[in-house]
Design a protein around this motif. Sequence first.
Motif, mmCIF file in Angstrom:
data_model
loop_
_atom_site.group_PDB
_atom_site.id
_atom_site.type_symbol
_atom_site.label_atom_id
_atom_site.label_comp_id
_atom_site.label_asym_id
_atom_site.label_seq_id
_atom_site.Cartn_x
_atom_site.Cartn_y
_atom_site.Cartn_z
ATOM 1 N N THR A 16 109.950 -36.278 4.101
ATOM 2 C CA THR A 16 108.805 -37.012 3.086
ATOM 3 C C THR A 16 107.814 -36.368 2.692
ATOM 4 O OG1 THR A 16 109.814 -39.341 3.767
ATOM 5 C CG2 THR A 16 107.764 -39.097 2.293
ATOM 6 N N GLU A 121 115.539 -36.488 -5.050
ATOM 7 C CA GLU A 121 117.014 -36.786 -4.437
ATOM 8 C C GLU A 121 117.406 -35.866 -3.301
ATOM 9 O OE1 GLU A 121 120.587 -38.540 -3.892
ATOM 10 O OE2 GLU A 121 118.962 -39.076 -4.958
ATOM 11 N N ARG A 124 115.864 -37.744 -0.295
ATOM 12 C CA ARG A 124 116.640 -38.886 0.055
ATOM 13 C C ARG A 124 117.903 -38.425 0.798
ATOM 14 N NH1 ARG A 124 116.746 -39.942 -5.674
ATOM 15 N NH2 ARG A 124 114.807 -41.334 -6.111
ATOM 16 N N ARG A 128 118.898 -39.163 4.478
ATOM 17 C CA ARG A 128 120.242 -39.810 5.131
ATOM 18 C C ARG A 128 121.028 -39.241 5.939
ATOM 19 N NH1 ARG A 128 121.142 -40.744 -1.283
ATOM 20 N NH2 ARG A 128 119.688 -42.792 -1.403
ATOM 21 N N THR A 163 115.535 -45.824 7.490
ATOM 22 C CA THR A 163 116.102 -45.296 6.392
ATOM 23 C C THR A 163 115.580 -45.674 4.977
ATOM 24 O OG1 THR A 163 117.807 -44.367 7.677
ATOM 25 C CG2 THR A 163 118.133 -44.230 5.298
ATOM 26 N N VAL A 167 113.381 -44.129 2.085
ATOM 27 C CA VAL A 167 113.722 -43.907 0.879
ATOM 28 C C VAL A 167 112.959 -44.634 -0.241
ATOM 29 C CG1 VAL A 167 115.740 -44.485 -0.808
ATOM 30 C CG2 VAL A 167 116.261 -43.453 1.310
ATOM 31 N N ASP A 171 110.725 -43.120 -3.286
ATOM 32 C CA ASP A 171 111.064 -43.538 -4.817
ATOM 33 C C ASP A 171 109.575 -43.871 -5.261
ATOM 34 O OD1 ASP A 171 113.424 -43.401 -4.431
ATOM 35 O OD2 ASP A 171 114.008 -45.630 -4.009
#
Length: 184
Positions: A16, A121, A124, A128, A163, A167, A171
């Motif tokens: 992040t 993306e 993200r 993950r 997670t 995420v 966003d």
Amino acid sequence: MKERIDDAKRRMEGATKNLSNEFSALRTGRASTALLDRINVNAYGAMTPLTQLAKIHAPEARLITVQPFDKTMMTDIERAIMESDLGLNPSNDGTTIRLPLPQLTEERRKELVKVAHRMAEESRVAVRNVRRDVLNELKRAEKDGEVSKNDLGRAQDDVQKLTDAEVKAVDEMLARKEAEIMEV
């Protein structure tokens, strides 16, 4: 087990933070010295970050100034800025390089939003991937008898919550950056 979850949290937060750094270098309508953070200049036979060769300021909303510490580097710095993908045209007065930021067109704004979506993306996916790695480690530990099934289930829930939180943070950052880019 707590160490694994703490490590996962640290790695996810790293993804992040990396996105935040990438977003700061993404051009919006306002001048930001972070735009020049990724520019490297061929100085004294080696590629050197521009930030180590000059003092960079944003005195106005649409202007960035670059004052090289060594005046002989002016042409090399100008060349590096022109060759970058920023689309800026430097002007040199002998002591300072001025970078006026042109108004972004609607088309260019939409392109930048697509770039921001791609960056988000990638972030993200990194989050993950950390989740997948940690879950695999936990399952391996359960197979080896280090962790009980109940502890494994709780740990998996904790990792999933981490997670989901990261995420969501990605966003939210994307939504803020998109609004900033589209602001006229």
